[in-house]
Scaffold this motif. Structure first.
Motif, PDB file in Angstrom:
ATOM      1  N   PHE A 187      14.116  -2.849  11.277  1.00 54.31           N
ATOM      2  CA  PHE A 187      13.105  -1.829  10.954  1.00 54.31           C
ATOM      3  C   PHE A 187      12.476  -2.099   9.595  1.00 54.31           C
ATOM      4  O   PHE A 187      11.259  -1.964   9.432  1.00 54.31           O
ATOM      5  N   ILE A 188      13.290  -2.489   8.605  1.00 54.71           N
ATOM      6  CA  ILE A 188      12.741  -2.787   7.270  1.00 54.71           C
ATOM      7  C   ILE A 188      11.775  -3.965   7.354  1.00 54.71           C
ATOM      8  O   ILE A 188      10.718  -3.964   6.699  1.00 54.71           O
ATOM      9  N   ALA A 189      12.094  -4.979   8.158  1.00 55.98           N
ATOM     10  CA  ALA A 189      11.184  -6.113   8.323  1.00 55.98           C
ATOM     11  C   ALA A 189       9.862  -5.653   8.918  1.00 55.98           C
ATOM     12  O   ALA A 189       8.777  -6.011   8.432  1.00 55.98           O
ATOM     13  N   GLY A 190       9.938  -4.846   9.976  1.00 57.66           N
ATOM     14  CA  GLY A 190       8.718  -4.347  10.596  1.00 57.66           C
ATOM     15  C   GLY A 190       7.939  -3.427   9.680  1.00 57.66           C
ATOM     16  O   GLY A 190       6.704  -3.498   9.607  1.00 57.66           O
ATOM     17  N   TRP A 191       8.645  -2.572   8.974  1.00 53.42           N
ATOM     18  CA  TRP A 191       7.971  -1.633   8.059  1.00 53.42           C
ATOM     19  C   TRP A 191       7.305  -2.376   6.903  1.00 53.42           C
ATOM     20  O   TRP A 191       6.216  -1.990   6.455  1.00 53.42           O
ATOM     21  N   SER A 192       7.927  -3.446   6.431  1.00 51.18           N
ATOM     22  CA  SER A 192       7.317  -4.245   5.355  1.00 51.18           C
ATOM     23  C   SER A 192       5.980  -4.813   5.804  1.00 51.18           C
ATOM     24  O   SER A 192       5.013  -4.853   5.039  1.00 51.18           O
ATOM     25  N   LEU A 193       5.921  -5.261   7.062  1.00 48.32           N
ATOM     26  CA  LEU A 193       4.646  -5.746   7.592  1.00 48.32           C
ATOM     27  C   LEU A 193       3.635  -4.608   7.677  1.00 48.32           C
ATOM     28  O   LEU A 193       2.464  -4.780   7.323  1.00 48.32           O
ATOM     29  N   VAL A 194       4.073  -3.437   8.135  1.00 51.55           N
ATOM     30  CA  VAL A 194       3.158  -2.303   8.295  1.00 51.55           C
ATOM     31  C   VAL A 194       2.526  -1.914   6.964  1.00 51.55           C
ATOM     32  O   VAL A 194       1.304  -1.749   6.860  1.00 51.55           O
ATOM     33  N   VAL A 195       3.343  -1.767   5.917  1.00 45.97           N
ATOM     34  CA  VAL A 195       2.783  -1.314   4.640  1.00 45.97           C
ATOM     35  C   VAL A 195       1.956  -2.414   3.974  1.00 45.97           C
ATOM     36  O   VAL A 195       0.948  -2.127   3.306  1.00 45.97           O
ATOM     37  N   SER A 196       2.357  -3.675   4.154  1.00 44.45           N
ATOM     38  CA  SER A 196       1.538  -4.759   3.591  1.00 44.45           C
ATOM     39  C   SER A 196       0.173  -4.789   4.268  1.00 44.45           C
ATOM     40  O   SER A 196      -0.854  -5.013   3.616  1.00 44.45           O
ATOM     41  N   ALA A 197       0.141  -4.529   5.570  1.00 45.08           N
ATOM     42  CA  ALA A 197      -1.130  -4.503   6.288  1.00 45.08           C
ATOM     43  C   ALA A 197      -1.995  -3.333   5.837  1.00 45.08           C
ATOM     44  O   ALA A 197      -3.215  -3.466   5.697  1.00 45.08           O
ATOM     45  N   LEU A 198      -1.378  -2.196   5.613  1.00 44.03           N
ATOM     46  CA  LEU A 198      -2.143  -1.032   5.144  1.00 44.03           C
ATOM     47  C   LEU A 198      -2.770  -1.297   3.777  1.00 44.03           C
ATOM     48  O   LEU A 198      -3.931  -0.965   3.539  1.00 44.03           O
ATOM     49  N   ILE A 199      -1.988  -1.887   2.879  1.00 41.60           N
ATOM     50  CA  ILE A 199      -2.533  -2.222   1.562  1.00 41.60           C
ATOM     51  C   ILE A 199      -3.657  -3.241   1.708  1.00 41.60           C
ATOM     52  O   ILE A 199      -4.672  -3.182   1.011  1.00 41.60           O
ATOM     53  N   PHE A 200      -3.480  -4.164   2.661  1.00 43.25           N
ATOM     54  CA  PHE A 200      -4.513  -5.177   2.851  1.00 43.25           C
ATOM     55  C   PHE A 200      -5.811  -4.589   3.381  1.00 43.25           C
ATOM     56  O   PHE A 200      -6.885  -5.175   3.168  1.00 43.25           O
ATOM     57  N   MET A 201      -5.749  -3.474   4.072  1.00 47.38           N
ATOM     58  CA  MET A 201      -6.991  -2.855   4.525  1.00 47.38           C
ATOM     59  C   MET A 201      -7.914  -2.571   3.342  1.00 47.38           C
ATOM     60  O   MET A 201      -9.134  -2.690   3.446  1.00 47.38           O
ATOM     61  N   VAL A 202      -7.314  -2.209   2.211  1.00 49.05           N
ATOM     62  CA  VAL A 202      -8.097  -2.014   0.985  1.00 49.05           C
ATOM     63  C   VAL A 202      -8.444  -3.365   0.371  1.00 49.05           C
ATOM     64  O   VAL A 202      -9.591  -3.628   0.006  1.00 49.05           O
ATOM     65  N   ALA A 203      -7.437  -4.242   0.278  1.00 53.97           N
ATOM     66  CA  ALA A 203      -7.644  -5.555  -0.346  1.00 53.97           C
ATOM     67  C   ALA A 203      -8.637  -6.407   0.429  1.00 53.97           C
ATOM     68  O   ALA A 203      -9.243  -7.322  -0.131  1.00 53.97           O
ATOM     69  N   GLY A 204      -8.809  -6.143   1.718  1.00 53.17           N
ATOM     70  CA  GLY A 204      -9.761  -6.903   2.515  1.00 53.17           C
ATOM     71  C   GLY A 204     -11.103  -6.236   2.629  1.00 53.17           C
ATOM     72  O   GLY A 204     -12.155  -6.881   2.542  1.00 53.17           O
ATOM     73  N   SER A 205     -11.103  -4.918   2.809  1.00 50.96           N
ATOM     74  CA  SER A 205     -12.366  -4.210   3.031  1.00 50.96           C
ATOM     75  C   SER A 205     -13.248  -4.169   1.793  1.00 50.96           C
ATOM     76  O   SER A 205     -14.467  -4.305   1.895  1.00 50.96           O
ATOM     77  N   LEU A 206     -12.640  -3.992   0.624  1.00 48.20           N
ATOM     78  CA  LEU A 206     -13.459  -3.937  -0.596  1.00 48.20           C
ATOM     79  C   LEU A 206     -14.185  -5.258  -0.868  1.00 48.20           C
ATOM     80  O   LEU A 206     -15.391  -5.265  -1.123  1.00 48.20           O
ATOM     81  N   ILE A 246      -4.022   4.146  11.829  1.00 48.28           N
ATOM     82  CA  ILE A 246      -4.305   3.149  10.800  1.00 48.28           C
ATOM     83  C   ILE A 246      -5.725   3.323  10.259  1.00 48.28           C
ATOM     84  O   ILE A 246      -5.970   3.195   9.054  1.00 48.28           O
ATOM     85  N   ALA A 247      -6.677   3.638  11.136  1.00 45.66           N
ATOM     86  CA  ALA A 247      -8.056   3.835  10.697  1.00 45.66           C
ATOM     87  C   ALA A 247      -8.159   5.014   9.730  1.00 45.66           C
ATOM     88  O   ALA A 247      -8.790   4.913   8.668  1.00 45.66           O
ATOM     89  N   VAL A 248      -7.526   6.124  10.069  1.00 45.85           N
ATOM     90  CA  VAL A 248      -7.602   7.321   9.224  1.00 45.85           C
ATOM     91  C   VAL A 248      -6.914   7.089   7.881  1.00 45.85           C
ATOM     92  O   VAL A 248      -7.467   7.399   6.810  1.00 45.85           O
ATOM     93  N   VAL A 249      -5.699   6.527   7.917  1.00 48.60           N
ATOM     94  CA  VAL A 249      -4.957   6.282   6.668  1.00 48.60           C
ATOM     95  C   VAL A 249      -5.697   5.271   5.795  1.00 48.60           C
ATOM     96  O   VAL A 249      -5.780   5.430   4.571  1.00 48.60           O
ATOM     97  N   SER A 250      -6.256   4.238   6.400  1.00 47.38           N
ATOM     98  CA  SER A 250      -6.964   3.209   5.632  1.00 47.38           C
ATOM     99  C   SER A 250      -8.188   3.777   4.942  1.00 47.38           C
ATOM    100  O   SER A 250      -8.463   3.464   3.772  1.00 47.38           O
ATOM    101  N   LEU A 251      -8.938   4.619   5.633  1.00 46.97           N
ATOM    102  CA  LEU A 251     -10.120   5.230   5.013  1.00 46.97           C
ATOM    103  C   LEU A 251      -9.713   6.091   3.819  1.00 46.97           C
ATOM    104  O   LEU A 251     -10.404   6.112   2.791  1.00 46.97           O
ATOM    105  N   ALA A 252      -8.586   6.780   3.946  1.00 45.00           N
ATOM    106  CA  ALA A 252      -8.092   7.563   2.813  1.00 45.00           C
ATOM    107  C   ALA A 252      -7.694   6.661   1.648  1.00 45.00           C
ATOM    108  O   ALA A 252      -7.957   6.968   0.474  1.00 45.00           O
ATOM    109  N   LEU A 253      -7.081   5.518   1.970  1.00 48.75           N
ATOM    110  CA  LEU A 253      -6.700   4.575   0.921  1.00 48.75           C
ATOM    111  C   LEU A 253      -7.918   3.955   0.250  1.00 48.75           C
ATOM    112  O   LEU A 253      -7.887   3.666  -0.953  1.00 48.75           O
TER     113      LEU A 253
END
Length: 491
Positions: free
Chosen positions: A100-119, A349-356
């Motif tokens: 679960f920690i391995a999967g969750w690490s991917l999830v949160v890294s992807a969420l942060i990347f939504m900002v790091a990529g979209s900007l 993911i779309a809603v959380v990313s827009l908030a981020l």
């Protein structure tokens, strides 16, 4: 067919649509996931700030263990075809909580990347038309959010449509990078003359902590090729094609990364490189006197949009697998009745990313946001890559010495990859600011809450986990770099 089931009834929800991607699709996805043009544009100045002229060496020494992790994914994917990838593999080879920690690490890294990529997507798109607008963080947020939502729609429509879009975007990107990068090698500039020592770098990283800092950034360059593993349930002959796609992806982007980092050293004087230096534009202009810069900016835009799409696939397929296993709310494990994609995961993911996006815009400039994001993501990918590297050694431990190729490809090389990721993680922590540590490790720590809750609720993933991954129990034992094995069955 049951008499109660009409031929016109909607297709039942049985999971992701199988066999919609082939070997070539997998290779393209791996390259798109690593996003060569985006990685170069967003991280080159950070890497040079950490390693100077020896940035090519930092990439080389990161590529070798990264290939070990790619071999780990290749072999683990032959034992367990699962959209959760490292989440499932680590859980079945080591322990469900580590999975679960391995999967969750991917999830949160992807969420942060939504900002790091979209900007940057917004910034580079605006720079093609209005340099002044590109300096406005809120304008970048608006354009980047529009690009992100477009990619979210494509991901919702299915992997086949996603793959067709990637052929176009990644194809144009790679052609532009190769043509302009090779041409740039033969253009003079204000930088240094090429030296072979750039590729080795021994004694020039400022000690172990300096090397670890540079390697953390280099790891971010490569991250994303493993999208092929998350697409395994949708790939034909997945036990071969998904792993092969990842290996080809790592090798391909490494060549491009080395080419452009060497070109940067040759064309731009080190003292002229700052966090705000538009490296790709400078290189392009040196080759094409105006049009070259625009061409490479276009490559960056295409690369950024493409990697947003592959990252969306990674995070939504991971959430899908977690919902299916009831380690997150079961609704995450449901697919759209027509498109057979995890619609709820995509929506969340779309809603959380827009908030981020909005929250990140209050931090400061795009450059500040990128520095924080790269460091945080670097820590997170070290976690799940290291766990995957350990998992393959454990899963194949009884056959690892059956042949020399087994010893190298499922033992030594993945083990080196895992050790390298642990080393980078440990050595980099003292060098990071409190904010970067809070983003990187704090986001992972949040995952302890759903882990504890669903364990307490009696999720079968924790209380009655699937059979352990054990290559020795395969009908055909693993042998060589391309073993013939099938997924273990059992309760």
């Amino acid at each position: 067919m049951s008499s109660s089931q009409s031929p016109l009834a909607p297709e039942p929800e049985v999971g992701l649509r199988a066999n919609v991607l082939g070997r070539f699709d997998s290779m393209v996805m791996a390259v798109a996931g690593s996003a060569p043009a985006y990685s170069l544009a967003s991280s080159t100045t950070l890497l040079i700030g950490a390693a100077g002229l020896y940035s090519p060496a930092a990439l080389l020494w990161c590529a070798i263990p990264m290939l070990g992790i790619a071999w780990a994914f290749n072999y683990l994917g032959r034992l367990d075809v699962n959209a959760g990838a490292s989440y499932s593999w680590v859980g079945r080879a080591l322990h469900p909580s580590l999975g679960f920690i391995a999967g969750w690490s991917l999830v949160v890294s992807a969420l942060i990347f939504m900002v790091a990529g979209s900007l940057p997507a917004g910034q580079y798109t605006l720079s093609l038309f209005s340099p002044n607008a590109a300096a406005n963080t809120w304008a970048c947020v608006g354009v980047g959010a529009a690009a992100f939502l477009t990619m979210a729609l494509l991901v919702l429509l299915g992997a086949r449509i996603t793959a067709h879009a990637q052929w176009i975007m990644t194809g144009i990107e790679v052609v532009l990078l190769v043509v302009l990068g090779v041409t740039a090698l033969f253009h003079g500039g204000s930088g240094a003359h090429f030296q072979w020592s750039w590729l080795w770098g021994f004694g020039h990283f400022g000690g172990m902590s300096g090397f670890a800092g540079a390697a953390l950034i280099a790891a971010f360059y490569f991250w994303g090729w493993d999208v092929t593993a998350n697409l395994s349930e949708e790939t034909s002959n997945s036990k071969r094609n998904s792993g092969l796609g990842g290996l080809v992806g790592v090798l391909g982007v490494f060549v491009v990364f080395e080419l452009f980092t060497i070109v940067t050293n040759m064309l731009i004087d080190q003292k002229d490189i700052t966090p705000s230096t538009p490296v790709m534009t400078v290189i392009g202009d040196a080759v094409g006197h105006g049009w070259g810069g625009k061409a490479l900016v276009l490559a960056v835009v295409l690369s950024t949009v493409a990697t947003l799409e592959t990252t969306l696939i990674q995070v939504t397929r991971s959430l899908f697998a977690m919902g299916r296993d009831h380690t997150l709310p079961a609704i995450f494990g449901r697919t759209h009745h027509r498109w057979r994609t995890p619609w709820f995961a995509i929506l969340v993911i779309a809603v959380v990313s827009l908030a981020l996006f909005v929250a990140a815009a209050t931090i400061g400039s795009v450059g500040t946001i990128m520095g924080d994001a790269v460091a945080a993501i670097g820590l997170q990918i070290c976690i799940y890559y290291a766990l995957a590297g350990i998992a393959v050694v454990v899963a194949y431990r009884k056959v690892v010495f059956k042949s020399l190729s087994n010893a190298v490809f499922v033992g030594l090389w993945p083990g080196i990859g895992a050790a390298f990721m642990v080393f980078v993680f440990v050595e980099a922590i003292p060098t990071l600011t409190t904010r970067r540590l809070a983003i990187g490790l704090g986001a992972v720590a949040i995952g302890l809450l759903p882990l504890a809750w669903y364990w307490y609720k009696g999720s079968a993933f924790y209380t009655d986990p699937p059979a352990r991954l054990n290559a020795a129990l395969m009908p055909e034992q693993a042998s060589g770099p391309n073993p013939q094995v099938v997924m273990e069955t059992g309760s």
